[in-house]
Write a protein that holds these residues in place. Structure first.
Motif, PDB file in Angstrom:
ATOM      1  N   GLU A  56       0.983 -15.773 -43.489  1.00  0.00           N
ATOM      2  CA  GLU A  56       0.324 -15.882 -42.302  1.00  0.00           C
ATOM      3  C   GLU A  56       1.184 -15.207 -41.416  1.00  0.00           C
ATOM      4  OE1 GLU A  56      -2.936 -16.124 -41.867  1.00  0.00           O
ATOM      5  OE2 GLU A  56      -3.387 -16.877 -43.879  1.00  0.00           O
ATOM      6  N   LEU A  57       2.296 -15.890 -41.120  1.00  0.00           N
ATOM      7  CA  LEU A  57       3.229 -15.256 -40.038  1.00  0.00           C
ATOM      8  C   LEU A  57       3.499 -13.697 -40.226  1.00  0.00           C
ATOM      9  CD1 LEU A  57       5.981 -18.061 -39.509  1.00  0.00           C
ATOM     10  CD2 LEU A  57       3.831 -17.520 -38.141  1.00  0.00           C
ATOM     11  N   ASN A  60       0.438 -11.649 -39.308  1.00  0.00           N
ATOM     12  CA  ASN A  60      -0.102 -11.735 -37.890  1.00  0.00           C
ATOM     13  C   ASN A  60       1.174 -10.786 -37.388  1.00  0.00           C
ATOM     14  OD1 ASN A  60      -1.936 -13.444 -38.144  1.00  0.00           O
ATOM     15  ND2 ASN A  60      -0.768 -15.074 -37.322  1.00  0.00           N
ATOM     16  N   GLU A  63       0.055  -7.264 -38.086  1.00  0.00           N
ATOM     17  CA  GLU A  63      -1.514  -6.940 -37.445  1.00  0.00           C
ATOM     18  C   GLU A  63      -1.581  -6.869 -35.799  1.00  0.00           C
ATOM     19  OE1 GLU A  63      -5.984  -8.509 -37.328  1.00  0.00           O
ATOM     20  OE2 GLU A  63      -4.860  -9.004 -38.954  1.00  0.00           O
ATOM     21  N   HIS A  64      -0.933  -7.823 -35.271  1.00  0.00           N
ATOM     22  CA  HIS A  64      -0.968  -7.769 -33.752  1.00  0.00           C
ATOM     23  C   HIS A  64       0.402  -7.330 -33.200  1.00  0.00           C
ATOM     24  CE1 HIS A  64      -4.497 -10.267 -34.336  1.00  0.00           C
ATOM     25  NE2 HIS A  64      -3.853 -11.051 -35.153  1.00  0.00           N
ATOM     26  N   PRO A  94       2.328 -15.920 -29.630  1.00  0.00           N
ATOM     27  CA  PRO A  94       1.083 -15.831 -30.247  1.00  0.00           C
ATOM     28  C   PRO A  94       0.070 -16.982 -29.636  1.00  0.00           C
ATOM     29  CG  PRO A  94       2.698 -17.099 -31.452  1.00  0.00           C
ATOM     30  CD  PRO A  94       3.227 -16.554 -30.298  1.00  0.00           C
ATOM     31  N   LEU A  97      -1.037 -21.047 -31.057  1.00  0.00           N
ATOM     32  CA  LEU A  97      -0.217 -21.482 -32.074  1.00  0.00           C
ATOM     33  C   LEU A  97       0.184 -22.986 -32.197  1.00  0.00           C
ATOM     34  CD1 LEU A  97       1.644 -21.021 -34.717  1.00  0.00           C
ATOM     35  CD2 LEU A  97       3.498 -20.545 -33.179  1.00  0.00           C
ATOM     36  N   HIS A 112     -11.003 -13.413 -40.328  1.00  0.00           N
ATOM     37  CA  HIS A 112      -9.860 -13.586 -39.804  1.00  0.00           C
ATOM     38  C   HIS A 112     -10.029 -14.745 -38.986  1.00  0.00           C
ATOM     39  CE1 HIS A 112      -8.132  -9.868 -40.535  1.00  0.00           C
ATOM     40  NE2 HIS A 112      -9.355  -9.034 -40.403  1.00  0.00           N
ATOM     41  N   GLY A 115      -5.540 -18.211 -39.608  1.00  0.00           N
ATOM     42  CA  GLY A 115      -3.878 -18.303 -39.827  1.00  0.00           C
ATOM     43  C   GLY A 115      -3.206 -19.259 -38.941  1.00  0.00           C
ATOM     44  N   LEU A 116      -3.382 -19.203 -37.705  1.00  0.00           N
ATOM     45  CA  LEU A 116      -2.795 -20.150 -36.963  1.00  0.00           C
ATOM     46  C   LEU A 116      -3.115 -21.650 -37.091  1.00  0.00           C
ATOM     47  CD1 LEU A 116      -2.391 -18.090 -33.551  1.00  0.00           C
ATOM     48  CD2 LEU A 116      -1.012 -18.517 -35.309  1.00  0.00           C
TER      49      LEU A 116
END
Length: 151
Positions: A56-57, A60, A63-64, A94, A97, A112, A115-116
């Motif tokens: 997940e980290l 992210n 992607e971000h 982020p 979070l 999506h 994840g967080l």
């Protein structure tokens, strides 16, 4: 006991650091590194959870964050658990979070947005901090007591 007692100094934490490509190919490499690190030392943190949260980290970060530069994965194994950090070049923290956002439930129809939430729910602690070149986002997992481990 007669005579001096010998005390062994505490074992320094074991750590791994690797640069990963700024692409989706980084995710399986990161998962494999975490799995190998925990298995190599027979560490008793939950490997499956560590792999999931690491994925997940890293996803992210890919992607971000803008740019082509690598992201960095840092895995530190401590006597009390493990800490995983992902460093990326974007200094912006982020979103949501450490504090849930106003919309707590992710949309079940969207791919999506979980994840967080997973990182907050499954880690013992998580956060982010600025670095000289961007930020590091991290989570910690505790050691699983021997009676709760699966053989």
């Amino acid at each position: 006991m007669n005579g001096p007692t010998l005390h062994e100094p505490p074992t320094p934490p074991a750590s791994w650091r690797i640069a990963l490509p700024h692409s989706a190919a980084a995710v399986p490499v990161a998962r494999a590194l975490v799995r190998s690190a925990l298995a190599e030392l027979k560490h008793s943190a939950d490997s499956d959870t560590a792999e999931l949260l690491t994925a997940e980290l890293v996803a992210n970060a890919v992607e971000h964050t803008a740019g082509e530069g690598p992201i960095e994965l840092v895995v530190e194994l401590l006597p009390t658990g493990c800490q995983v950090e992902v460093h990326d070049p974007d200094p912006a923290p982020p979103g949501n979070l450490t504090v849930p956002g106003p919309r707590e439930e992710p949309d079940p129809w969207q791919e999506h947005g979980r994840g967080l939430l997973l990182i907050r729910a499954l880690s013992s602690s998580c956060g982010h901090r600025p670095t000289g070149s961007g930020k590091a986002v991290w989570f910690r997992l505790p050691v699983i007591p021997p009676q709760r481990r699966f053989a």
